[in-house]
Design an enzyme around this catalytic site. Structure first.
Site, PDB file in Angstrom:
ATOM      1  N   HIS A   1       0.872  -1.160   0.050  1.00 16.75           N
ATOM      2  CA  HIS A   1      -0.039   0.072  -0.047  1.00 16.75           C
ATOM      3  C   HIS A   1       0.896   1.136   0.092  1.00 16.75           C
ATOM      4  O   HIS A   1       1.918   1.249   0.498  1.00 16.75           O
ATOM      5  CB  HIS A   1      -0.701  -0.148   1.359  1.00 16.75           C
TER       6      HIS A   1
ATOM      7  N   ASP B   1       3.164  -4.623   8.086  1.00 14.78           N
ATOM      8  CA  ASP B   1       1.906  -4.085   7.901  1.00 14.78           C
ATOM      9  C   ASP B   1       0.715  -5.061   7.801  1.00 14.78           C
ATOM     10  O   ASP B   1       0.384  -5.644   6.993  1.00 14.78           O
ATOM     11  CB  ASP B   1       1.871  -3.293   6.612  1.00 14.78           C
TER      12      ASP B   1
ATOM     13  N   GLN C   1      -4.327  -5.370   6.413  1.00 18.08           N
ATOM     14  CA  GLN C   1      -5.414  -6.142   5.973  1.00 18.08           C
ATOM     15  C   GLN C   1      -5.555  -7.528   6.673  1.00 18.08           C
ATOM     16  O   GLN C   1      -6.701  -8.070   6.415  1.00 18.08           O
ATOM     17  CB  GLN C   1      -5.200  -6.372   4.437  1.00 18.08           C
TER      18      GLN C   1
ATOM     19  N   LYS D   1     -10.572  -1.005  10.572  1.00 21.38           N
ATOM     20  CA  LYS D   1     -10.653  -2.617   9.502  1.00 21.38           C
ATOM     21  C   LYS D   1     -10.947  -3.643  10.288  1.00 21.38           C
ATOM     22  O   LYS D   1     -11.078  -4.728   9.900  1.00 21.38           O
ATOM     23  CB  LYS D   1      -9.283  -2.497   8.797  1.00 21.38           C
TER      24      LYS D   1
ATOM     25  N   CYS E   1      -4.844   2.580  -3.607  1.00 19.67           N
ATOM     26  CA  CYS E   1      -3.468   3.220  -3.024  1.00 19.67           C
ATOM     27  C   CYS E   1      -2.487   1.869  -3.201  1.00 19.67           C
ATOM     28  O   CYS E   1      -1.522   1.901  -2.339  1.00 19.67           O
ATOM     29  CB  CYS E   1      -3.809   3.192  -1.731  1.00 19.67           C
TER      30      CYS E   1
HETATM   31  N1  PMP Z   1      -1.799  -0.951   4.552  1.00 21.65           N
HETATM   32  C1  PMP Z   1      -2.592  -1.523   4.038  1.00 21.65           C
HETATM   33  C2  PMP Z   1      -2.388  -2.854   3.513  1.00 21.65           C
HETATM   34  C3  PMP Z   1      -4.013  -0.967   4.262  1.00 21.65           C
HETATM   35  O1  PMP Z   1      -4.898  -1.759   3.289  1.00 21.65           O
HETATM   36  C4  PMP Z   1      -4.270   0.479   4.541  1.00 21.65           C
HETATM   37  C5  PMP Z   1      -5.433   0.835   4.428  1.00 21.65           C
HETATM   38  N2  PMP Z   1      -6.079   0.813   3.124  1.00 21.65           N
HETATM   39  C6  PMP Z   1      -3.278   1.205   5.043  1.00 21.65           C
HETATM   40  C7  PMP Z   1      -1.913   0.449   5.097  1.00 21.65           C
HETATM   41  C8  PMP Z   1      -3.521   2.486   5.812  1.00 21.65           C
HETATM   42  O2  PMP Z   1      -4.270   2.226   6.633  1.00 21.65           O
HETATM   43  P1  PMP Z   1      -4.905   3.724   7.511  1.00 21.65           P
HETATM   44  O3  PMP Z   1      -5.272   4.376   6.307  1.00 21.65           O
HETATM   45  O4  PMP Z   1      -5.873   2.971   8.453  1.00 21.65           O
HETATM   46  O5  PMP Z   1      -3.654   4.392   7.997  1.00 21.65           O
END
Ligand code: PMP
Length: 404
Positions: A121, A198, A201, A224, A362
């Site tokens: 991401h 990270d 997900q 999430k 993203c």
């Molecule tokens: N890493 C991953 C794999 C994600 O899916 C997301 C959210 N789409 C993020 C980071 C960022 O998370 P947040 O916007 O809650 O900080």
């Protein structure tokens, strides 16, 4: 077995209509819905014990402090951290990653290498690029395969004693691939590199055991995991959290302040400057307990059934291609139909009450790899049903006819 009808009754939003149709919510990878147990917890906080924490002698402050620290312990148990001091409340995954990236600026030198994966991401790419700019370190990228998996030969080739940090997601948000993080952590440690995973997900589907993984940092977002927005967790090994400097200065994170010198508070407060998202933290703890009550194994088993069914049925549609065909996946399906624009399909299914995500999610490097602008992404949760998938399949077929 999960009682899905009973579970659905916990989520008030699932009974609303969108554009005149019952809501079908398949955008769980972006944010999950909130059960009434968590909503009640938020209301209870503001109605009964809203107060600033840690500093107050009065009863309300003590109640709020106790509830906030109980939530920290709930997170410690869920992720099996050795100590509650290793659990830092953050504003979310992005905040957690930036905290670690900023802290490493004083531990990285020119010529060092930082490794990310092709499946990340943007929030697990950009902070490391910024760190490289600041320090003169080089960014190396673990390549991906056509199936949307990490190319582990590529990883082994890139890994060397120049590698200081490795950043990889546990599950790809764009494709759903579950990455072999245990192997990555083991190999990275052999060359002395630290690993940040990270878990944004993965956390709603897979219960990571940070001690068994021996991971150095693990970051997640509450929104999430059926909790509120604006709160998350950074797990860090105590030895690393002691080494890294504070991310922000302010109240709560100090031991003593004079104009000559300030000494910092111990863990976890060193990384929690200012008044935190108290209610958010408490509600996060409540969401964790909700997940544990359902059972993470049961959740994974049920969601996998939804994934298998939807995959099989979607592939029956002529011209439909799924991106990310790994056997190890969470319940995420990213697809396109011929050269129809994902946005157009997303808009038509929305008119029928179905929420999916369209675009690059993203994760532009993944889209570049497949040479596409984006995909339609349907992501499932334990409150979704086969019947909702059927509604979605009909809507996609209808959109295809309308757009072809
Ligand atoms: N890493 C991953 C794999 C994600 O899916 C997301 C959210 N789409 C993020 C980071 C960022 O998370 P947040 O916007 O809650 O900080």
């Amino acid at each position: 077995m999960l009682d899905i009808e009973r579970i659905r009754a916990d989520f008030p939003i699932l009974s609303r209509k969108v554009n005149g149709h019952p809501l079908v919510y398949f955008d769980n990878a972006a944010t999950s819905q909130t059960p009434k147990q968590v909503i009640d917890c938020i209301v209870d906080y503001y109605q009964n014990y809203n107060a600033n924490i840690h500093r107050g002698v009065h009863s309300l402050s003590q109640e709020a402090t106790e509830a906030y620290e109980d939530a920290r312990i709930a997170l410690q148990k869920f992720f099996n951290a050795g100590k509650k001091e290793e659990i830092i409340f953050t504003a979310g995954t992005t905040h957690g990653i930036n905290l670690v990236a900023s802290g490493f600026a004083s531990h990285i030198n020119e010529g060092d290498e930082i490794m990310v994966s092709a499946l990340e991401h943007h929030s697990n790419i950009v902070p490391w690029q910024m760190l490289c700019e600041k320090t003169g370190a080089k960014l190396r990228v673990i390549p991906m395969t056509e199936e949307g998996e990490l190319d582990m030969n590529g990883f082994h080739t890139l890994l060397s004693n120049k590698t200081k940090l490795v950043f990889v997601n546990h599950v790809s948000n764009a494709l759903g691939t579950i990455n072999p993080i245990k192997e990555i952590i083991e190999q990275a440690h052999k060359v002395g590199a630290a690993v940040l995973v990270d878990g944004a997900q993965a956390a709603p589907h897979i219960q990571a055991d940070v001690q068994a993984l021996d991971v150095d940092f693990y970051v997640v977002s509450a929104h999430k995991m059926y909790g509120p927005t604006g709160v998350g967790m950074l797990y860090g090994k105590e030895k690393w959290l002691n080494k890294l400097p504070p991310y922000q200065g302010g109240g709560e994170m100090i031991e003593e302040v004079t104009f000559e010198k300030t000494s910092y508070a111990g863990l976890p407060h060193k990384f929690e400057a200012g008044t935190p998202n108290i209610c958010g933290g408490i509600a996060f703890g409540c969401a964790i307990n909700y997940l544990l009550d359902l059972g993470m194994d049961k959740i994974a088993e049920y969601e996998d059934k939804l994934l298998q069914y939807a995959t099989k049925e979607l592939l029956e549609i002529d011209g439909l291609k799924i991106y990310g065909t790994s056997k190890k996946k969470t319940a995420v399906i990213s697809f396109n139909i011929e050269d129809l624009h994902p946005y157009d399909i997303g808009t038509i299914v929305d008119k029928l009450g179905i929420a999916v995500r369209t675009g690059h999610h993203c994760a532009q490097p993944i889209m570049d790899f497949y040479k596409i602008p984006g995909t339609i992404r349907a992501s499932f949760s334990f409150y979704n049903t086969k019947k909702e998938i059927d509604t979605f399949l009909n809507a996609v077929k209808r959109a295809k006819i309308m757009l072809s």
